[in-house]
Design a protein around this motif. Structure first.
Motif: not given
Lengths: 710, 588
Positions: A253, A255-257, A259-260, A262-265, A339-340
């Protein structure tokens, strides 16, 4: 019989004048067989003629027909004796009695002859004198009639022989013409898969079958080169790996690089409500009007993307026509829609309301309307309360100034002046009983004659004690002592300005007063001293359109409100101390806190700006309480109260506590919205003033009344 | 002075974002390839906080990607595969043009392929992440599996989608994780709870699609490519978690049952495998034989106070869940042929029921319509000529409503040809102030164990009585008003007597006093509301705006709820009127 059929094709071709082409074909194919076949075909073609000939010549060619009857035999004969070949050709020669060749015989229809024989003589048509009756009789009588045909080449009648008849019948039945032909002969498989000890042909092997091929060598070398250069990739062995396996066998868990931060699901699709059901409760169905409105709406504005429908049973539900569309739109949203992350605070609206002390705890303040002072016939522009708080004066558009007793509501005196009264101001000094009234271009100093006689007398004495100086000074205004009639009214002095006066205001000491003149671009503010009867213009140049002026209650400051800002001048030093930016469009009125450090400004754009002079030159607070333009603002002298009157007919009383502690900001609490004035001429409350001692509030309105709130 | 000159847009937000075109140039990809890459890698544009700053002062509408995202794409192995594929297509076209069939064959053998495994792992580092994002994947797969095998997209994709969808359905059946079903006009919504994650998907009704022209199927196909990979891995893992064999195998015992008795083979096993699986009637083979000892009972720890209550609540919930899972246990259903087989079979099997259908309808039928042990026969036609005694004939909505209600609903409302009660969405949880349809209230009461039916019947009877009285309504009303007046009079008299007893004052004053008391309360209220109004006046502009917005939203909500309630009332009244008329007509 394959060969014949093939060759018949070629025959046809050759017959249609394409002999060159057919000749080519012939040369390519096995000459022997095709030749024989051709002959055979020709024979068949010319059968009729032959028969004809046979008829005519008795039966000289019996062996020939025999031979034709057994082609197999014939072929063997041919093989055996190639000399016999010409026998067949002879039929051709024999046949040529008519030399016209292979042409449509219709061409000779209109001639008596049908062609020419070998010697070039005409061959005449047989005489046909028979009519229909003869034909019929012959048909009836001649037993051979049915087997008689006409030879078109010669025009003679021919009787078909037995063999010919048989042939015709066989062909009609779809059988081979040859009786002895066996289509199911066992085939001899020369080129079989089995290896024979003898070669099929006796041909010696070519040399090229013993030496390596140059062409192949070239090709191989090309391939080798291509492989070397990597142009050709060898076929990879197919990997036999299962397509799906336990991908998350070792999941990490952290290792979530990835994506940083700023990731917005992507947000999930909202879940359907009752209205989407195939059988919704009846209230969710749209009425015809709602449906019409839905159809007229822009698709992007609709709250529902579909029209709710009701079906009696599941069987009746059709496919949804926009299903693929909706999935596609979701896809587009997923990869195209920016996305925001929006922080949506779940605010309880009650929490947004500021926590203020309850108005009840901040008493006293005026709450109810206690008295109405009626008497003016037009709007009451201005009012002023006497320093003792016993009387107040009001000036109206009907050209009168009325003096009222506060407690009783009685009008004690009424001065009819005959022009619009712009402003009245009671001298704040309790030892002087004087009222300044701004009336068009003059300011009247009036002794109302109320209260203590001594005071009244002292005031008169003060005004009269003036002695003209030795040398006349040039003044911007003229001081005119009142005439006896005017004096009887109470007017003591007239100060004649050159332009209409809009406001008068007293200094706290009661000797100086200032007047504002409507004179854009010129002299606008004048400061007068009543005891010395002289006036001066404090400014060299005008600071814009001046709305109102005030004397500072404690210090020698003079506040001038222009359209957008308030300037504070030090009168002693004769300089500008401060310039307050109001953030308003048009200041209408101004009041100074008795403490002297706070100023409020009302503006025509319905704002009230509270300035804390110690804090900044910008407003400490901008209050938007009123719905329409503010006309006047006022501070209470003792209590921490201030009020504002507006065109919407209301007066709002606020608590404005100023702490002596410099660190603590003033506390502003709205206390009461006082209503009562009826709006008239689009105006509501025109002036407000507090009672000097009591928490009472006077307001004058456009409805010609003055009201007291206690 | 001194120091370097600071240039605008060289630091801060402007450097964190990149426009799409620049990103494309940086990656050296064509627009379709870039789109594919973004879809597969899950890269999406971001809306910057200060758009003008990022846009270097311009206000032109542009889409921005995070620079980090694009840099992250730079070393993606798939990008090279895209390029290889482009070269492959070029070579192939050339070979075709020259009719070099050998080359064509060779090239086709070496067609570059790529795998998306690493992307799936990268986008969903944990299994739970993958489950969370499964909604779209499932919906898409279910849609694609209904596509015709011609045109639009590759047959392999469609087949794979169908396989994965069926596998997932089988998993849901095996794990009994379905929770909610909803028949909407768009399709059928299902919600399953897998490992604590709610997963919702929608399947279209089984009709041929009217393929729209303004939809780009390439985009959808790219999404599907990724989704099938994801779903495959998820399925594998899910099957593993239940100790089921993957790819799924039908239980040998069940398989024997499924085999036609006459010995006539329907098709080869390999061919009919997927069909049998999609029949949804057979249980799946397990890798490890299930033992009942596996179900570990929860250890009970001594707990105190609130935690105990919490635990109790949890336990109750758990029990309810178990009960819900076994809703149709022991019931035997038979589906008539006009009923949508797949959804119903799926739902019934998910809750432990046994289901069968006509043998000619689909493979996998286990018993026939004449079987006497059938308890529920689902039909969707107005009436059936031959009815067998001993079973309920019901409309399909009963199954779905029962599942959503978590209990077997009374069957009377669902008989064939009967006007069905409304089908409510199970996804709506009404909050306070929301409009709640009366059917929902009834349902809630049923769930609580009350029996609203009787009440309603009584009500109906009352209503009927009222109707019978009918014309006397007005008189009744008058009576009521008279009664009210009498009551008032009585009260007044009482007051009189009281007042006279306490101190002899005229009764008029007493009534006045009462009025004053009321006024006090009202005054209090008024004062409070005024205080609030005054406080609102003191709000800052921004807060006031927010407050007004919230209040507007609240008011609108109330308005809408009221409107719905009103509509319902009008509808009910109209219905009643109709009933009355009918009755009168009958009487006449």
């Amino acid at each position: 019989m394959e060969q014949p059929s093939l060759s018949s094709d070629t025959q046809e071709l050759s017959e249609s004048e394409e002999s060159v082409y057919s000749g080519l074909e012939d040369s390519g194919s096995d000459s022997e067989s095709s030749g024989s076949a051709e002959e055979e075909e020709e024979e068949e073609e010319d059968e009729d003629e032959e028969e004809d000939e046979e008829e005519s010549s008795g039966s000289p060619s019996a062996p020939q027909t025999q031979a034709r009857g057994f082609p197999g035999q014939r072929r063997s004969l041919q093989d055996d004796s190639p000399l016999d070949e010409y026998e067949q050709d002879s039929s051709d020669e024999e046949d040529i009695r008519n030399t016209v060749g292979n042409i449509p015989m219709e061409w000779y229809q209109d001639f008596p002859h049908v062609g020419y024989d070998l010697d070039g003589r005409r061959i005449y048509k047989p005489l046909r004198s028979r009519d229909e009756l003869d034909l019929f009789l012959e048909k009836m009588e001649n037993p051979e009639y049915w087997r008689t045909v006409q030879d078109r080449q010669t025009g003679a009648d021919v009787r078909l022989s037995e063999e010919q008849l048989e042939l015709v019948q066989r062909l009609q039945r779809g059988q081979f013409g040859d009786v002895n032909f066996d289509p199911y002969e066992p085939s001899v498989d020369f080129f079989s898969h089995e290896v024979r000890i003898h070669p099929v042909t006796n041909r010696p092997a070519d040399k090229r079958s013993f030496i390596p091929s140059l062409v192949e060598k070239e090709k191989v070398s090309k391939l080798v080169h291509a492989i070397k250069m990597g142009w050709i990739q060898p076929r990879k062995p197919k990997e036999n790996v299962p397509t799906f396996y336990d991908l998350w066998a070792q999941e990490d868990p952290n290792s979530i690089l990835g994506r940083h931060k700023m990731h917005v699901p992507a947000p999930k699709i909202p879940l359907p409500g009752h209205e989407e059901s195939y059988n919704p409760p009846p209230e969710f169905l749209l009425s015809p009007e709602e449906k019409l409105a839905w159809e007229q709406q822009d698709p992007s504005e609709r709250r529902l993307g579909f029209i709710p429908q009701k079906f009696r049973s599941l069987r009746a539900v059709p496919a949804y026509s926009r299903f693929i569309h909706e999935r596609f739109e979701r896809c587009l949203d997923l990869y195209l829609c920016p996305r925001q992350r929006k922080m949506r605070v779940n605010v309880d609206p009650e929490d947004l309301i500021p926590k203020l002390p309850r108005p009840r705890d901040l008493q006293p303040f005026p709450t109810t309307q206690a008295l109405i002072y009626r008497g003016h016939s037009s709007l009451v522009r201005t009012l002023s309360v006497s320093p003792s708080g016993q009387w107040f004066a009001s000036g109206s558009d009907d050209g009168s100034v009325r003096l009222w007793e506060v407690s009783s509501g009685r009008c004690l005196r009424s001065l009819t002046l005959g022009a619009v009264v712009r402003s009245v101001a009671w001298n704040p000094n309790p030892s002087i009983c004087l009222l300044a009234v701004a009336l068009e271009e003059q300011v009247l100093l009036v002794n109302p004659g109320l209260g203590d006689r001594l005071l009244v007398a002292a005031t008169d004495q003060l005004l009269d004690s003036w002695e003209a100086p030795e040398e006349e000074r040039v003044q911007p205004v003229r001081w005119i002592p009142a005439s006896p009639e005017e004096r009887a009214k109470g007017i003591r002095l007239l100060v004649q300005h050159d332009k209409p006066v809009t406001q008068v205001t007293w200094h706290a000491k009661g000797d100086y007063w200032a007047s504002v003149v409507r004179n854009p671009g010129g002299r606008q503010v004048l400061i007068h001293q009543s005891s010395r009867r002289w006036s001066q213009d404090p400014f060299r140049k005008s600071p814009g359109m001046i709305q109102c002026v005030q004397f500072h209650p404690l210090r020698p400051y003079f506040l001038v409100a222009s359209q957008r800002s308030v300037r504070i001048y030090n009168l002693l030093r004769q300089e500008l101390t401060k310039k307050l930016q109001s953030n308003c469009q048009w200041i209408s009125s101004m009041a100074v806190h008795p403490g002297g450090d706070n100023v409020i400004c009302g503006s025509y754009d319905s704002k009230l700006a509270w300035f804390d002079l110690d804090l900044s030159t910008r407003p400490y607070r901008l209050l938007r309480h009123h719905r329409r333009a503010l006309r006047s603002v006022a501070f209470h002298r003792r209590y921490p109260l201030f009020a504002s009157g507006s065109d919407d007919g209301t007066v709002i009383v606020c608590h404005g506590m100023v702490y002596s502690d410099l660190l603590q900001n003033p506390l502003l609490v709205p206390l009461k919205v006082l209503k009562g004035h009826a709006p008239a001429l689009d105006l509501g409350v025109l002036d407000v003033a507090f009672h000097p001692h009591q928490p009472w509030l006077f307001s004058s309105g456009a409805d010609g009344t003055v009201r007291l709130y206690t | 002075m001194g120091g370097l000159e600071k240039k605008k847009y060289e630091r801060g937000a402007a450097t964190n974002y990149i426009t799409r075109n620049r990103a494309r140039k940086k990656l050296q990809l064509s627009l379709p390839d870039f789109r594919r890459l973004c879809i597969l890698k899950g890269i999406y544009p971001h809306e910057p906080k200060h758009k003008k700053k990022v846009n270097k002062g311009s206000t032109a509408p542009r889409t921005f990607y995070l620079l980090k995202d694009i840099k992250f794409l730079l070393h993606e192995p798939i990008v090279n595969k895209f390029r290889e594929y482009k070269v492959f297509v070029r070579k192939l076209r050339k070979a075709y043009g020259k009719s070099e069939w050998g080359t064509v064959e060779r090239l086709k053998d070496n067609k570059p392929t790529y795998k998306l495994d690493h992307i799936v792992k990268e986008r969903y580092p944990t299994f739970i992440d993958a489950l969370r994002d499964l909604d779209d994947a499932l919906s898409m797969c279910f849609l694609f599996s209904t596509f015709p095998r011609t045109g639009k997209c590759h047959v392999q994709t469609i087949q794979l989608c169908r396989r994965l969808a069926v596998e997932f359905q089988n998993y849901v059946i095996a794990s009994r994780s379905l929770r909610k079903v909803f028949l909407s006009i768009k399709g059928i919504y299902y919600q399953a709870e897998v490992l604590g994650q709610p997963i919702t998907w929608i399947t279209p009704y089984a009709f041929a699609h009217d393929h729209p022209t303004d939809v780009d199927y390439r985009v959808m196909a790219t999404f599907t490519e990724f989704y099938t990979t994801l779903l495959g891995f998820v399925n594998f893992r899910l099957y593993q978690s239940l100790n089921l064999v993957y790819p799924p195998k039908i239980d040998s015992q069940a398989e024997d049952e499924l085999k036609p008795a006459e010995g006539k083979e329907y098709a080869m096993d390999s061919e009919s495998y997927l069909e049998k699986l999609s029949g949804l009637s057979a249980s799946l083979a397990r890798a490890v034989a299930p033992t009942h000892e596996d179900e570990v009972e929860m250890d009970e720890f001594p707990v105190e106070g609130e935690t105990a209550e919490l635990m109790d609540a949890k336990k109750k919930e758990q029990e309810a869940l178990e009960k819900h899972k076994k809703l149709f246990e022991g019931l035997r259903f038979f589906l008539n042929r006009e009923v949508p087989r797949e959804p119903l079979a799926f739902v019934i099997r998910c809750f432990g029921g046994q289901v069968s259908w006509d043998k000619s309808l689909c493979i996998g039928a286990t018993y026939e319509a004449t079987d006497p042990s059938i308890t529920h026969h689902i039909i969707d036609r107005p009436h059936l000529d031959k009815q067998v005694v001993g079973r309920y004939y019901l409309q399909p909505q009963w199954v779905f409503d029962s599942v959503n209600a978590k209990l077997c609903l009374p069957v009377a409302d669902y008989f064939p040809g009967v006007l069905l009660p409304p089908h409510l969405s199970p996804f709506v949880t009404e909050k306070e102030g929301d409009y709640v349809p009366p059917e929902k209230l009834k349902l809630l009461a049923l769930q609580r164990g009350e029996n609203p039916d009787e009440e309603s019947e009584e009500e109906e009877e009352e209503e009927e009585e009222e109707e019978e009285e009918g014309d006397n309504d007005k008189e009744e009303e008058e009576d009521e008003s008279e009664k009210e007046e009498e009551m008032k009079l009585q009260k007044m008299e009482e007051q009189k007597t009281q007042s006279t007893q306490s101190n002899k004052v005229l009764p008029v004053k007493v009534t006045a006093g009462k009025v004053r008391v009321e006024d006090k309360q009202r005054l209090e209220q008024e004062q409070q509301s005024e205080e609030k109004r005054l406080a609102i006046m003191m709000m800052k502009k921004r807060e006031k705006y927010l407050y007004k917005k919230i209040m507007f939203g609240k008011k609108r909500k109330i308005r809408e709820a009221n409107k719905l309630a009103e509509k319902r009332k009008a509808h009910d009244a109209a219905l009643k009127e109709q009933k009355k008329k009918k009755k009168k007509a009958r009487q006449a």
